[in-house]
Write a protein that holds these residues in place. Sequence first.
Motif, short mmCIF file in Angstrom:
data_model
loop_
_atom_site.label_atom_id
_atom_site.label_comp_id
_atom_site.label_asym_id
_atom_site.label_seq_id
_atom_site.Cartn_x
_atom_site.Cartn_y
_atom_site.Cartn_z
N UNK A 28 0.80 -1.22 0.00
CA UNK A 28 0.00 0.00 0.00
C UNK A 28 0.84 1.28 0.00
N UNK A 29 2.14 1.18 0.30
CA UNK A 29 2.98 2.38 0.33
C UNK A 29 4.07 2.38 -0.72
N UNK A 30 4.18 1.30 -1.47
CA UNK A 30 5.22 1.22 -2.51
C UNK A 30 5.06 2.36 -3.52
N UNK A 31 6.17 2.99 -3.84
CA UNK A 31 6.15 4.11 -4.76
C UNK A 31 5.86 5.44 -4.11
N UNK A 32 5.44 5.42 -2.84
CA UNK A 32 5.13 6.66 -2.13
C UNK A 32 6.06 6.90 -0.94
N UNK A 33 6.46 5.83 -0.28
CA UNK A 33 7.32 5.94 0.90
C UNK A 33 8.73 5.48 0.56
N UNK A 34 9.71 6.11 1.19
CA UNK A 34 11.10 5.70 1.02
C UNK A 34 11.78 5.66 2.38
N UNK A 35 12.44 4.55 2.67
CA UNK A 35 13.17 4.41 3.92
C UNK A 35 14.66 4.50 3.62
N UNK A 36 15.38 5.18 4.49
CA UNK A 36 16.83 5.26 4.31
C UNK A 36 17.46 5.42 5.69
N UNK A 37 18.76 5.18 5.74
CA UNK A 37 19.46 5.30 7.02
C UNK A 37 20.66 6.21 6.86
N UNK A 38 20.98 6.92 7.93
CA UNK A 38 22.17 7.75 8.01
C UNK A 38 22.92 7.28 9.26
N UNK A 39 23.83 6.36 9.05
CA UNK A 39 24.53 5.78 10.20
C UNK A 39 25.36 6.82 10.94
N UNK A 40 25.85 7.81 10.24
CA UNK A 40 26.64 8.86 10.91
C UNK A 40 25.79 9.62 11.93
N UNK A 41 24.49 9.75 11.63
CA UNK A 41 23.57 10.44 12.54
C UNK A 41 22.83 9.45 13.44
N UNK A 42 23.11 8.15 13.23
CA UNK A 42 22.43 7.12 14.02
C UNK A 42 20.91 7.25 13.91
N UNK A 43 20.46 7.50 12.70
CA UNK A 43 19.05 7.81 12.46
C UNK A 43 18.56 7.11 11.19
N UNK A 44 17.32 6.67 11.23
CA UNK A 44 16.63 6.14 10.05
C UNK A 44 15.46 7.06 9.74
N UNK A 45 15.26 7.30 8.46
CA UNK A 45 14.20 8.20 8.01
C UNK A 45 13.15 7.44 7.20
N UNK A 46 11.93 7.92 7.28
CA UNK A 46 10.86 7.42 6.42
C UNK A 46 10.24 8.62 5.73
N UNK A 47 10.55 8.77 4.45
CA UNK A 47 9.98 9.85 3.66
C UNK A 47 8.64 9.38 3.11
N UNK A 48 7.60 10.12 3.42
CA UNK A 48 6.25 9.74 3.02
C UNK A 48 5.67 10.80 2.10
N UNK A 49 5.43 10.44 0.87
CA UNK A 49 4.88 11.35 -0.13
C UNK A 49 3.49 10.89 -0.56
N UNK A 50 2.77 11.78 -1.20
CA UNK A 50 1.42 11.47 -1.72
C UNK A 50 0.57 10.80 -0.64
N UNK A 51 0.57 11.39 0.53
CA UNK A 51 -0.12 10.79 1.66
C UNK A 51 -1.63 10.73 1.43
#
Length: 123
Positions: free
Chosen positions: A63-86
Amino acid sequence: QLQLVESGGGLVQPGGSLRLSCAASGFTLDYYAIGWFRQAPGKEREGVSCISSSNSSTYYVDSVKGRFTICRDNAKNTVFLQMNSLKPEDTGVYYCAARFRRCASREYDYPYWGQGTQVTVSS
């Protein structure tokens, strides 16, 4: 003490975007897979996305394919979830969770959880 803290939730109109963050403290995310789960009112919690530790393989619920993107920034010790076309059906409390190395589909396989952040998609 291992801790995960989510942020970035809020109220957004349909078609809008939000970026959720999952910041870790007390341990390094380099060796952990991070999953994002959400729970809508009156519904069970469901897995949304996951990123593994080693090769950063990513997984998404259909249901979120093509709209959400997950990525990690190990230097910041953080994972992000970019959510578009909500969409309104994306509304819920979003949680991040950690487990060693590989992604898993069941929430019970994740021993570490954040407190959640509310996402509301409404006009």
